[in-house]
Write a protein that holds these residues in place. Sequence first.
Motif, PDB file in Angstrom:
ATOM      1  N   PRO A  76      -2.195  -0.923   1.358  1.00  0.00           N
ATOM      2  CA  PRO A  76      -2.903  -1.948   0.564  1.00  0.00           C
ATOM      3  C   PRO A  76      -4.390  -1.657   0.414  1.00  0.00           C
ATOM      4  O   PRO A  76      -4.948  -1.761  -0.687  1.00  0.00           O
ATOM      5  CB  PRO A  76      -2.651  -3.235   1.365  1.00  0.00           C
ATOM      6  CG  PRO A  76      -1.394  -2.976   2.115  1.00  0.00           C
ATOM      7  CD  PRO A  76      -1.421  -1.527   2.465  1.00  0.00           C
ATOM      8  N   TYR A  77      -5.050  -1.280   1.513  1.00  0.00           N
ATOM      9  CA  TYR A  77      -6.478  -0.993   1.435  1.00  0.00           C
ATOM     10  C   TYR A  77      -6.744   0.335   0.727  1.00  0.00           C
ATOM     11  O   TYR A  77      -7.712   0.458  -0.041  1.00  0.00           O
ATOM     12  CB  TYR A  77      -7.071  -0.946   2.834  1.00  0.00           C
ATOM     13  CG  TYR A  77      -6.895  -2.228   3.611  1.00  0.00           C
ATOM     14  CD1 TYR A  77      -7.477  -3.409   3.177  1.00  0.00           C
ATOM     15  CD2 TYR A  77      -6.150  -2.258   4.785  1.00  0.00           C
ATOM     16  CE1 TYR A  77      -7.325  -4.588   3.885  1.00  0.00           C
ATOM     17  CE2 TYR A  77      -5.991  -3.430   5.501  1.00  0.00           C
ATOM     18  CZ  TYR A  77      -6.578  -4.596   5.058  1.00  0.00           C
ATOM     19  OH  TYR A  77      -6.422  -5.761   5.747  1.00  0.00           O
TER      20      TYR A  77
ATOM     21  N   GLY B 276      -3.075   0.647  13.476  1.00  0.00           N
ATOM     22  CA  GLY B 276      -2.283  -0.500  13.878  1.00  0.00           C
ATOM     23  C   GLY B 276      -3.006  -1.821  13.900  1.00  0.00           C
ATOM     24  O   GLY B 276      -2.418  -2.841  14.266  1.00  0.00           O
ATOM     25  N   HIS B 277      -4.266  -1.857  13.507  1.00  0.00           N
ATOM     26  CA  HIS B 277      -5.031  -3.104  13.490  1.00  0.00           C
ATOM     27  C   HIS B 277      -4.882  -3.751  12.113  1.00  0.00           C
ATOM     28  O   HIS B 277      -5.793  -3.744  11.283  1.00  0.00           O
ATOM     29  CB  HIS B 277      -6.498  -2.829  13.818  1.00  0.00           C
ATOM     30  CG  HIS B 277      -6.718  -2.261  15.179  1.00  0.00           C
ATOM     31  ND1 HIS B 277      -6.883  -3.039  16.303  1.00  0.00           N
ATOM     32  CD2 HIS B 277      -6.773  -0.971  15.610  1.00  0.00           C
ATOM     33  CE1 HIS B 277      -7.051  -2.273  17.360  1.00  0.00           C
ATOM     34  NE2 HIS B 277      -6.987  -1.003  16.962  1.00  0.00           N
ATOM     35  N   ARG B 278      -3.720  -4.323  11.870  1.00  0.00           N
ATOM     36  CA  ARG B 278      -3.435  -4.955  10.582  1.00  0.00           C
ATOM     37  C   ARG B 278      -3.752  -6.440  10.639  1.00  0.00           C
ATOM     38  O   ARG B 278      -3.656  -7.077  11.688  1.00  0.00           O
ATOM     39  CB  ARG B 278      -1.979  -4.750  10.183  1.00  0.00           C
ATOM     40  CG  ARG B 278      -1.560  -3.309  10.032  1.00  0.00           C
ATOM     41  CD  ARG B 278      -0.143  -3.194   9.503  1.00  0.00           C
ATOM     42  NE  ARG B 278      -0.023  -3.738   8.153  1.00  0.00           N
ATOM     43  CZ  ARG B 278       1.109  -3.755   7.469  1.00  0.00           C
ATOM     44  NH1 ARG B 278       2.225  -3.271   8.017  1.00  0.00           N
ATOM     45  NH2 ARG B 278       1.140  -4.242   6.245  1.00  0.00           N
ATOM     46  N   SER B 279      -4.131  -6.969   9.492  1.00  0.00           N
ATOM     47  CA  SER B 279      -4.431  -8.396   9.385  1.00  0.00           C
ATOM     48  C   SER B 279      -3.915  -8.892   8.047  1.00  0.00           C
ATOM     49  O   SER B 279      -4.388  -8.440   6.993  1.00  0.00           O
ATOM     50  CB  SER B 279      -5.939  -8.639   9.519  1.00  0.00           C
ATOM     51  OG  SER B 279      -6.244  -9.999   9.274  1.00  0.00           O
TER      52      SER B 279
ATOM     53  N   THR C 290       6.712  -0.275  -2.580  1.00  0.00           N
ATOM     54  CA  THR C 290       7.038   0.328  -1.290  1.00  0.00           C
ATOM     55  C   THR C 290       7.773  -0.629  -0.376  1.00  0.00           C
ATOM     56  O   THR C 290       8.411  -0.199   0.587  1.00  0.00           O
ATOM     57  CB  THR C 290       5.757   0.795  -0.584  1.00  0.00           C
ATOM     58  OG1 THR C 290       4.898  -0.334  -0.376  1.00  0.00           O
ATOM     59  CG2 THR C 290       5.019   1.821  -1.438  1.00  0.00           C
ATOM     60  N   GLY C 291       7.642  -1.936  -0.637  1.00  0.00           N
ATOM     61  CA  GLY C 291       8.398  -2.925   0.119  1.00  0.00           C
ATOM     62  C   GLY C 291       7.966  -3.081   1.551  1.00  0.00           C
ATOM     63  O   GLY C 291       8.764  -3.534   2.381  1.00  0.00           O
ATOM     64  N   GLY C 292       6.735  -2.744   1.874  1.00  0.00           N
ATOM     65  CA  GLY C 292       6.325  -2.789   3.266  1.00  0.00           C
ATOM     66  C   GLY C 292       5.225  -3.772   3.561  1.00  0.00           C
ATOM     67  O   GLY C 292       4.539  -3.613   4.567  1.00  0.00           O
ATOM     68  N   ASN C 293       5.022  -4.809   2.750  1.00  0.00           N
ATOM     69  CA  ASN C 293       3.942  -5.747   2.978  1.00  0.00           C
ATOM     70  C   ASN C 293       4.443  -7.148   2.676  1.00  0.00           C
ATOM     71  O   ASN C 293       4.908  -7.438   1.581  1.00  0.00           O
ATOM     72  CB  ASN C 293       2.742  -5.419   2.074  1.00  0.00           C
ATOM     73  CG  ASN C 293       1.499  -6.172   2.487  1.00  0.00           C
ATOM     74  OD1 ASN C 293       1.480  -7.383   2.430  1.00  0.00           O
ATOM     75  ND2 ASN C 293       0.490  -5.443   2.918  1.00  0.00           N
ATOM     76  N   ALA C 294       4.318  -7.990   3.683  1.00  0.00           N
ATOM     77  CA  ALA C 294       4.832  -9.346   3.519  1.00  0.00           C
ATOM     78  C   ALA C 294       3.937 -10.208   2.657  1.00  0.00           C
ATOM     79  O   ALA C 294       4.341 -11.249   2.167  1.00  0.00           O
ATOM     80  CB  ALA C 294       4.976 -10.004   4.899  1.00  0.00           C
ATOM     81  N   VAL C 295       2.696  -9.780   2.451  1.00  0.00           N
ATOM     82  CA  VAL C 295       1.764 -10.577   1.659  1.00  0.00           C
ATOM     83  C   VAL C 295       2.177 -10.600   0.199  1.00  0.00           C
ATOM     84  O   VAL C 295       2.020 -11.583  -0.505  1.00  0.00           O
ATOM     85  CB  VAL C 295       0.341 -10.008   1.829  1.00  0.00           C
ATOM     86  CG1 VAL C 295      -0.645 -10.722   0.923  1.00  0.00           C
ATOM     87  CG2 VAL C 295      -0.093 -10.134   3.278  1.00  0.00           C
ATOM     88  N   VAL C 296       2.715  -9.452  -0.272  1.00  0.00           N
ATOM     89  CA  VAL C 296       3.058  -9.317  -1.682  1.00  0.00           C
ATOM     90  C   VAL C 296       4.498  -9.750  -1.879  1.00  0.00           C
ATOM     91  O   VAL C 296       5.428  -9.088  -1.429  1.00  0.00           O
ATOM     92  CB  VAL C 296       2.860  -7.865  -2.143  1.00  0.00           C
ATOM     93  CG1 VAL C 296       3.197  -7.746  -3.616  1.00  0.00           C
ATOM     94  CG2 VAL C 296       1.429  -7.432  -1.900  1.00  0.00           C
TER      95      VAL C 296
ATOM     96  N   ALA D 255      -8.681   0.492   5.797  1.00  0.00           N
ATOM     97  CA  ALA D 255      -7.512   1.370   5.784  1.00  0.00           C
ATOM     98  C   ALA D 255      -7.405   2.176   7.077  1.00  0.00           C
ATOM     99  O   ALA D 255      -6.314   2.378   7.613  1.00  0.00           O
ATOM    100  CB  ALA D 255      -7.572   2.305   4.571  1.00  0.00           C
ATOM    101  N   VAL D 256      -8.550   2.643   7.583  1.00  0.00           N
ATOM    102  CA  VAL D 256      -8.541   3.388   8.848  1.00  0.00           C
ATOM    103  C   VAL D 256      -8.083   2.496   9.992  1.00  0.00           C
ATOM    104  O   VAL D 256      -7.262   2.911  10.839  1.00  0.00           O
ATOM    105  CB  VAL D 256      -9.941   3.964   9.124  1.00  0.00           C
ATOM    106  CG1 VAL D 256     -10.006   4.604  10.505  1.00  0.00           C
ATOM    107  CG2 VAL D 256     -10.304   4.994   8.060  1.00  0.00           C
TER     108      VAL D 256
END
Length: 574
Positions: free
Chosen positions: A99-100, A235-238, A262-268, A229-230
């Motif tokens: 995302p970033y 692993g520091h996701r928010s 990509t199906g890997g983000n619950a926000v979208v 992104a870094v």
Amino acid sequence: MSAAETTLAGDALPEDDDEALPADHDAYWDELTDDTLAHLRRIRADARAQQRRDTAFAVYVTVLMVGTYGGFYTIQVIQDGTFHAQVARPDIPWQAALPYAATAVCVLALLAVLRTARWRGPVLLDALTVDWLLPLPVRWDRLLRPKFRAAVAKGAVGGVLLGAFGGLSLCLAGLGPFPVDLLAGALAGGAFGVLTVSASAFVAVRGGRGSAWWTLLLSALAVLFVLQAVLAWYGHRSGPLENVALWSGPWGWAAHTLVLATGGNAVVSGVGWLLAAVLLVGSAVGCALWAGRQAPLISGEFLRERARTADGIAAAVGTADLRRLRLAARAGAGDTHVDRARWSPRPPRRRSLLIPWRDAVALTAAPAQAGWGLAWWTAAFAASSTAVAADTTAARLCALAATLVFGYLAAGRWVEPAWTEADDLRRSRLLPYPYPSLMLRHALLPTAALAGTAAVGCGVLALLGLPVMPGVAVLVSAPALVGAALVSANRGSMPQALFIGTDTMMGNTAPVQVLLWYVRAPLVICTALAPAVYYLSGGTAHPTALVVSAALVAAATAGALSWTCGRARRLYAQ
């Protein structure tokens, strides 16, 4: 308007000076414009035909090269991606940083197009058209609007191609199936391409005024997204921060499509993606319609300056003079006019600090140089930090190459005062230093600034509990990279004999010779630094590896500074 001003078709303006001219909406001006543009098309028919042939030949060569060298590989990739679709894995670093990363790429693309518009604009006329047509009393919209529509079409096609390439890259990284990634990238890239080209018309209409503010804003956003992104990579996701990034503007709306694919983000979600797509397409269409109406308002002075700038850039490209190319682009963008800085450091009391003080004054008067230097240095820091999480040697080598390239670009921005010194050697004769010693003193401020910034970054990594050694690798490479940038600043004019080359079975060697002449300093110094940065960025703490790395860094730094003295002495003697 005098009676001598006539159209090429034979129509004249009213002969009596006391007679009023036709109104702005009178059909007389439409007929005058039609006759003038028709004559322009007739006299330039041969040139336009030659231009179409040149374009067709360039497209043919490009398709031939891509089809020959990448055709079979592309077919294999498409087959693998189509029949063996990848399954998205939210736990892998690429998925967490997407995302970033996608948002940062979109911001950088918008920034690049807007900065290009400062010296080129979405509408560019050649010098002959500008000199002959603009003084005539014709309607400019009949000339500028078709060119703007062509620029929007090119932006859409370019966006589709780049977006499709991005979708293909996601598929190869294991982030979703091939058809979905390809379609999502093409749609997002096409809409965002139209938006960026249309937004560049705003820069052209304003003549580049106020560009420092949006350049600073977009640069800050890009750096912020890269840092996020870094952190996500480690692993520091928010979720809230990802939501803010994806809804922060058109760059986030375009990233929505790729993240959903990509199906890997619950926000979208499906509803969120649909809303983002509507906003992106709506803003692109609205911006294009607005820019189409504003295109005729581009001033004639802006068009004349951009035509002269384009000729200067074409001449620099023809002679492979990158320094002249950069100066021409900066002159067209108005970057060469340096105002007195609102704040500048006080003059030093010690003679040894005179040159660092002059460099600081120059950089405060042109803060864009220091800003871009910090942006590239941050990118180098981020690239080095990703090497620890890389699970393959190829990924670590890519991170190593990115670290060294970004670091050299950062050093090149910070040594801009040395470039100015080398462009005009008469300036150095007023100073109480030999020219080689002057060049070494130009390394003090860039080295201190880059090393200090890297030290702050290492402190941030330590506070966050992340590996610090990648930051140390960037920190210790600063003096050598500054030395490489100083060598490039004193390389002088390229020998014309390099354009001749030697004919071999693989073709003429002239392009390779020219390329090596330009990149020889960073190539040699970065190659010497590569083993040390590779071991340090990987988190290696073995005493033997640390000693060897320190020796390599010291040797690369000493070699770069010695090379700088030699090149400066040779340049001054010419």
